[in-house]
Design a protein around this motif. Structure first.
Motif, PDB file in Angstrom:
ATOM      1  N   GLU A   1       1.471   1.980   4.124  1.00  0.00           N
ATOM      2  CA  GLU A   1       1.737   0.827   3.243  1.00  0.00           C
ATOM      3  C   GLU A   1       0.467   0.368   2.539  1.00  0.00           C
ATOM      4  O   GLU A   1       0.496   0.002   1.371  1.00  0.00           O
ATOM      5  N   LYS A   2      -0.637   0.403   3.243  1.00  0.00           N
ATOM      6  CA  LYS A   2      -1.912   0.006   2.649  1.00  0.00           C
ATOM      7  C   LYS A   2      -2.267   0.948   1.492  1.00  0.00           C
ATOM      8  O   LYS A   2      -2.753   0.516   0.446  1.00  0.00           O
ATOM      9  N   GLN A   3      -1.999   2.243   1.702  1.00  0.00           N
ATOM     10  CA  GLN A   3      -2.256   3.240   0.662  1.00  0.00           C
ATOM     11  C   GLN A   3      -1.320   3.043  -0.525  1.00  0.00           C
ATOM     12  O   GLN A   3      -1.744   3.110  -1.677  1.00  0.00           O
ATOM     13  N   LEU A   4      -0.051   2.778  -0.227  1.00  0.00           N
ATOM     14  CA  LEU A   4       0.938   2.518  -1.279  1.00  0.00           C
ATOM     15  C   LEU A   4       0.520   1.327  -2.129  1.00  0.00           C
ATOM     16  O   LEU A   4       0.623   1.356  -3.358  1.00  0.00           O
ATOM     17  N   LEU A   5       0.023   0.302  -1.471  1.00  0.00           N
ATOM     18  CA  LEU A   5      -0.405  -0.903  -2.153  1.00  0.00           C
ATOM     19  C   LEU A   5      -1.611  -0.616  -3.058  1.00  0.00           C
ATOM     20  O   LEU A   5      -1.649  -1.042  -4.215  1.00  0.00           O
ATOM     21  N   ALA A   6      -2.564   0.140  -2.541  1.00  0.00           N
ATOM     22  CA  ALA A   6      -3.749   0.506  -3.327  1.00  0.00           C
ATOM     23  C   ALA A   6      -3.344   1.316  -4.555  1.00  0.00           C
ATOM     24  O   ALA A   6      -3.839   1.078  -5.660  1.00  0.00           O
TER      25      ALA A   6
ATOM     26  N   TYR B   1      -1.618  -0.896  -7.256  1.00  0.00           N
ATOM     27  CA  TYR B   1      -2.569  -1.658  -8.071  1.00  0.00           C
ATOM     28  C   TYR B   1      -3.299  -0.747  -9.048  1.00  0.00           C
ATOM     29  O   TYR B   1      -3.540  -1.118 -10.194  1.00  0.00           O
ATOM     30  N   LYS B   2      -3.636   0.437  -8.584  1.00  0.00           N
ATOM     31  CA  LYS B   2      -4.368   1.410  -9.403  1.00  0.00           C
ATOM     32  C   LYS B   2      -3.520   1.851 -10.596  1.00  0.00           C
ATOM     33  O   LYS B   2      -4.033   2.064 -11.687  1.00  0.00           O
ATOM     34  N   ASN B   3      -2.210   1.958 -10.378  1.00  0.00           N
ATOM     35  CA  ASN B   3      -1.308   2.425 -11.432  1.00  0.00           C
ATOM     36  C   ASN B   3      -0.791   1.298 -12.321  1.00  0.00           C
ATOM     37  O   ASN B   3       0.201   1.464 -13.026  1.00  0.00           O
ATOM     38  N   GLY B   4      -1.413   0.153 -12.259  1.00  0.00           N
ATOM     39  CA  GLY B   4      -1.048  -0.952 -13.132  1.00  0.00           C
ATOM     40  C   GLY B   4       0.221  -1.678 -12.722  1.00  0.00           C
ATOM     41  O   GLY B   4       0.880  -2.293 -13.551  1.00  0.00           O
ATOM     42  N   ARG B   5       0.536  -1.625 -11.448  1.00  0.00           N
ATOM     43  CA  ARG B   5       1.678  -2.354 -10.868  1.00  0.00           C
ATOM     44  C   ARG B   5       2.981  -2.093 -11.612  1.00  0.00           C
ATOM     45  O   ARG B   5       3.687  -3.003 -12.018  1.00  0.00           O
ATOM     46  N   LYS B   6       3.281  -0.843 -11.798  1.00  0.00           N
ATOM     47  CA  LYS B   6       4.521  -0.464 -12.482  1.00  0.00           C
ATOM     48  C   LYS B   6       5.632  -0.273 -11.469  1.00  0.00           C
ATOM     49  O   LYS B   6       5.414   0.278 -10.399  1.00  0.00           O
TER      50      LYS B   6
END
Ligand SMILES: [Zn+2]
Length: 91
Positions: free
Chosen positions: A61-66, A69-74
């Protein structure tokens, strides 16, 4: 007062610290610990399988969250352990 629960996954040790503390090393093995918000229920390390499964899921989940955010929260993102739900910035 807000705290964090720090955990050494290997040793099955948890440490409760104030949130201003930025890193905790395990008292037993001296490795850096992982942390979660104190409100997140961490299973007992005595239940080894449940414990390991929890931290495995948490890291995912931490990785998914990172990535999110990196992908512009799409798009939408729902994280069970972190109890976070994003609807995406472009909707
Ligand atoms: Zn340790």
């Amino acid at each position: 007062m807000s705290n964090r629960t720090w955990a050494c996954i290997e040793c099955g040790k948890t440490y409760r610290r104030h949130q201003s503390i930025e890193s905790v090393r395990c008292a037993i093995c001296r490795n850096p610990c992982e942390y979660v918000h104190w409100k997140i229920h961490v299973p007992s390390p005595k239940k080894r399988k449940v414990w390991e499964k929890f931290w495995q899921a948490y890291k995912i989940e931490k990785q998914l969250l990172a990535d999110y955010y990196k992908n512009g929260r799409k798009g939408e993102l729902r994280l069970e352990i972190l109890s976070m739900h994003f609807h995406g910035s472009d909707s």
